[in-house]
Design a protein around this motif. Structure first.
Motif, mmCIF file in Angstrom:
data_model
loop_
_atom_site.group_PDB
_atom_site.id
_atom_site.type_symbol
_atom_site.label_atom_id
_atom_site.label_comp_id
_atom_site.label_asym_id
_atom_site.label_seq_id
_atom_site.Cartn_x
_atom_site.Cartn_y
_atom_site.Cartn_z
ATOM 1 N N SER A 126 20.463 -71.281 59.508
ATOM 2 C CA SER A 126 19.427 -71.422 58.495
ATOM 3 C C SER A 126 18.402 -70.297 58.568
ATOM 4 C CB SER A 126 18.728 -72.776 58.641
ATOM 5 O OG SER A 126 18.139 -72.899 59.931
ATOM 6 N N ALA A 127 18.145 -69.796 59.787
ATOM 7 C CA ALA A 127 17.178 -68.711 59.928
ATOM 8 C C ALA A 127 17.778 -67.378 59.502
ATOM 9 C CB ALA A 127 16.694 -68.627 61.364
ATOM 10 N N GLY A 128 19.110 -67.269 59.566
ATOM 11 C CA GLY A 128 19.789 -66.073 59.113
ATOM 12 C C GLY A 128 19.605 -64.870 60.008
ATOM 13 N N ASP A 129 19.137 -65.071 61.256
ATOM 14 C CA ASP A 129 18.865 -63.911 62.102
ATOM 15 C C ASP A 129 19.594 -63.975 63.437
ATOM 16 O OD1 ASP A 129 17.487 -65.952 63.285
ATOM 17 O OD2 ASP A 129 15.566 -64.896 63.417
ATOM 18 N N ASP A 130 20.624 -64.793 63.556
ATOM 19 C CA ASP A 130 21.381 -64.850 64.796
ATOM 20 C C ASP A 130 22.868 -64.762 64.497
ATOM 21 O OD1 ASP A 130 21.695 -64.859 67.492
ATOM 22 O OD2 ASP A 130 20.660 -66.756 67.829
ATOM 23 N N TYR A 131 23.638 -64.378 65.486
ATOM 24 C CA TYR A 131 25.068 -64.191 65.334
ATOM 25 C C TYR A 131 25.785 -65.030 66.389
ATOM 26 C CZ TYR A 131 23.989 -60.885 69.093
ATOM 27 O OH TYR A 131 23.513 -60.315 70.254
ATOM 28 N N SER A 132 27.092 -65.178 66.229
ATOM 29 C CA SER A 132 27.876 -65.949 67.177
ATOM 30 C C SER A 132 28.280 -65.107 68.374
ATOM 31 C CB SER A 132 29.143 -66.480 66.513
ATOM 32 O OG SER A 132 28.863 -67.550 65.662
ATOM 33 N N THR A 133 28.466 -65.783 69.481
ATOM 34 C CA THR A 133 29.106 -65.177 70.646
ATOM 35 C C THR A 133 30.326 -66.017 70.991
ATOM 36 O OG1 THR A 133 27.737 -66.437 72.192
ATOM 37 C CG2 THR A 133 26.953 -64.225 71.559
ATOM 38 N N ALA A 134 31.274 -65.414 71.673
ATOM 39 C CA ALA A 134 32.503 -66.130 72.001
ATOM 40 C C ALA A 134 32.933 -65.825 73.418
ATOM 41 C CB ALA A 134 33.618 -65.751 71.028
ATOM 42 N N SER A 135 33.564 -66.799 74.025
ATOM 43 C CA SER A 135 34.292 -66.576 75.265
ATOM 44 C C SER A 135 35.722 -66.223 74.861
ATOM 45 C CB SER A 135 34.276 -67.830 76.138
ATOM 46 O OG SER A 135 35.058 -67.638 77.300
ATOM 47 N N VAL A 136 36.217 -65.081 75.323
ATOM 48 C CA VAL A 136 37.528 -64.617 74.886
ATOM 49 C C VAL A 136 38.400 -64.290 76.089
ATOM 50 C CG1 VAL A 136 36.480 -63.645 72.802
ATOM 51 C CG2 VAL A 136 36.971 -62.136 74.743
ATOM 52 N N ALA A 137 39.711 -64.422 75.894
ATOM 53 C CA ALA A 137 40.696 -63.991 76.883
ATOM 54 C C ALA A 137 41.396 -62.766 76.320
ATOM 55 C CB ALA A 137 41.699 -65.111 77.151
ATOM 56 N N LEU A 138 41.305 -61.644 77.017
ATOM 57 C CA LEU A 138 41.970 -60.421 76.572
ATOM 58 C C LEU A 138 43.482 -60.603 76.660
ATOM 59 C CD1 LEU A 138 39.713 -57.704 78.245
ATOM 60 C CD2 LEU A 138 39.508 -58.733 75.969
ATOM 61 N N LEU A 139 44.184 -60.120 75.652
ATOM 62 C CA LEU A 139 45.635 -60.311 75.572
ATOM 63 C C LEU A 139 46.377 -59.096 76.103
ATOM 64 C CD1 LEU A 139 45.875 -61.931 72.022
ATOM 65 C CD2 LEU A 139 45.934 -63.079 74.250
ATOM 66 N N PRO A 140 47.448 -59.314 76.860
ATOM 67 C CA PRO A 140 48.247 -58.188 77.363
ATOM 68 C C PRO A 140 49.032 -57.535 76.236
ATOM 69 C CG PRO A 140 49.331 -60.267 77.881
ATOM 70 C CD PRO A 140 47.994 -60.623 77.290
ATOM 71 N N GLU A 141 49.397 -56.282 76.439
ATOM 72 C CA GLU A 141 50.218 -55.552 75.469
ATOM 73 C C GLU A 141 51.610 -55.367 76.060
ATOM 74 O OE1 GLU A 141 49.638 -55.010 72.512
ATOM 75 O OE2 GLU A 141 47.466 -55.051 72.254
ATOM 76 N N ALA A 142 52.482 -56.344 75.791
ATOM 77 C CA ALA A 142 53.843 -56.301 76.313
ATOM 78 C C ALA A 142 54.736 -55.485 75.385
ATOM 79 C CB ALA A 142 54.393 -57.722 76.454
ATOM 80 N N MET A 143 55.770 -54.866 75.960
ATOM 81 C CA MET A 143 56.695 -54.054 75.178
ATOM 82 C C MET A 143 57.666 -54.927 74.385
ATOM 83 S SD MET A 143 57.245 -50.766 74.689
ATOM 84 C CE MET A 143 56.795 -49.884 76.176
ATOM 85 N N GLY A 144 58.266 -55.912 75.030
ATOM 86 C CA GLY A 144 59.238 -56.774 74.360
ATOM 87 C C GLY A 144 60.630 -56.172 74.363
ATOM 88 N N PRO A 145 61.655 -57.003 74.116
ATOM 89 C CA PRO A 145 63.043 -56.532 74.167
ATOM 90 C C PRO A 145 63.389 -55.605 72.997
ATOM 91 C CG PRO A 145 62.956 -58.815 73.420
ATOM 92 C CD PRO A 145 61.567 -58.451 73.825
ATOM 93 N N ASP A 146 64.162 -54.565 73.296
ATOM 94 C CA ASP A 146 64.672 -53.629 72.271
ATOM 95 C C ASP A 146 63.544 -52.956 71.494
ATOM 96 O OD1 ASP A 146 67.337 -54.416 72.913
ATOM 97 O OD2 ASP A 146 67.106 -56.167 71.623
ATOM 98 N N ALA A 147 62.420 -52.727 72.157
ATOM 99 C CA ALA A 147 61.280 -52.132 71.455
ATOM 100 C C ALA A 147 61.597 -50.733 70.944
ATOM 101 C CB ALA A 147 60.064 -52.099 72.382
ATOM 102 N N LYS A 148 62.345 -49.952 71.707
ATOM 103 C CA LYS A 148 62.646 -48.581 71.280
ATOM 104 C C LYS A 148 63.477 -48.574 70.005
ATOM 105 C CE LYS A 148 64.540 -44.158 72.805
ATOM 106 N NZ LYS A 148 65.291 -43.973 71.560
ATOM 107 N N GLU A 149 64.466 -49.463 69.930
ATOM 108 C CA GLU A 149 65.300 -49.538 68.730
ATOM 109 C C GLU A 149 64.466 -49.947 67.512
ATOM 110 O OE1 GLU A 149 66.014 -50.701 71.654
ATOM 111 O OE2 GLU A 149 67.895 -49.719 72.236
ATOM 112 N N HIS A 150 63.594 -50.929 67.709
ATOM 113 C CA HIS A 150 62.706 -51.332 66.615
ATOM 114 C C HIS A 150 61.791 -50.186 66.198
ATOM 115 C CE1 HIS A 150 63.857 -55.522 66.441
ATOM 116 N NE2 HIS A 150 63.629 -55.685 67.733
ATOM 117 N N ALA A 151 61.306 -49.420 67.192
ATOM 118 C CA ALA A 151 60.400 -48.311 66.903
ATOM 119 C C ALA A 151 61.098 -47.239 66.075
ATOM 120 C CB ALA A 151 59.862 -47.719 68.206
ATOM 121 N N ASP A 152 62.347 -46.918 66.423
ATOM 122 C CA ASP A 152 63.093 -45.902 65.668
ATOM 123 C C ASP A 152 63.283 -46.349 64.220
ATOM 124 O OD1 ASP A 152 63.275 -44.340 67.928
ATOM 125 O OD2 ASP A 152 65.300 -45.015 68.457
#
Length: 260
Positions: free
Chosen positions: A138-164
């Motif tokens: 209602s005051a319009g002068d505050d923002y949200s904060t969050a507790s977050v879990a950073l996500l890993p960046e996994a390659m995954g199967p057959d990533a090179k073939e998908h990339a090509d």
């Protein structure tokens, strides 16, 4: 380990390595930027400057949910409101946002005497929101904060073939857009690393934000590239057609308002 982040909701999806310009005019997000940059950088004369290490979280506002604002606008209006992720907790002044977002750092800032900012921000690491603060808007002068879990960046199967496969499809996409003067703003030398490639291509394809969000949430690079390949096949057919859908224009995102 969970990390606390200030949250900036936008009507666009931010990817790791992607840069976007923002025009910040709403009071609550002026406050966020001021606290991120510190008094020595947030004030003073206008002009571009380097920034410190502080980062914040960008989450996509899921369109179709009501967003209250000081001017009475709905979703997509100038006031982004304060986000939340729980359907049961949603009130009339709290729009629904995605549970997966991306950290951001300010790479360039221009300040104005009236307190507004022009920013260039860069995406860093994907995260999942584990807990989001509920604040009185209602005051319009505050923002949200969050507790977050950073996500890993996994390659995954057959990533090179998908990339090509994605590189070949993306080259067709870029050539077809170039023929009509709408080439995407990406380097001709796409990243060789499949993870970086998956984010670069996902960021540059012209897609609905919900489809962009789907790409951001993919569990690994191989999955993201496989989904991107399906989107590219569809978009290549669209671009080859006599007429094109409405495409976004720039240059600035206006306090979370999308390009359109």
């Amino acid at each position: 380990m969970p990390e606390a982040l200030p949250i900036f909701p936008l009507n666009t999806v931010l990817f790791p390595g992607m840069t976007i310009p923002l025009h910040v005019f709403e009071q609550r997000y002026r406050k966020l930027v001021s606290e991120l940059l510190g008094p020595s950088m947030a004030g003073g004369e206008a002009g571009g400057r380097e920034r410190g290490p502080a980062r914040f979280g960008v989450v996509w506002i899921e369109l179709g949910h009501e967003v209250s604002s000081e001017s009475g606008q709905g979703a997509g209006g100038a006031d982004t409101g304060v986000p939340h992720t729980g359907e049961h907790a949603r009130g009339p002044s709290l729009p629904l946002v995605s549970a997966v977002g991306c950290t951001a750092v300010v790479r360039d800032v221009r300040t104005y005497e009236d307190g507004r900012y022009d920013l260039v921000v860069e995406g860093g690491t994907r995260f999942r929101v584990t807990d989001l603060s509920k604040v009185d808007t209602s005051a319009g002068d505050d923002y949200s904060t969050a507790s977050v879990a950073l996500l890993p960046e996994a390659m995954g199967p057959d990533a090179k073939e998908h990339a090509d496969r994605v590189r070949d499809l993306y080259e067709v996409y870029r050539e077809r857009l170039s023929e009509i003067g709408m080439a995407p703003e990406t380097s001709h030398d796409l990243p060789r690393d499949p993870i970086a490639l998956s984010h670069a291509v996902a960021a540059s394809i012209v897609l609905d934000p919900a489809e962009k969000q789907r790409l951001l949430e993919a569990e690994d690079a191989a999955t993201r590239l496989a989904v991107a390949a399906r989107f590219l096949r569809r978009e290549n057919r669209i671009v080859a057609a006599p007429t094109l859908p409405n495409l976004p224009a720039g240059p600035f995102l206006d306090n979370g308002v999308s390009f359109n």
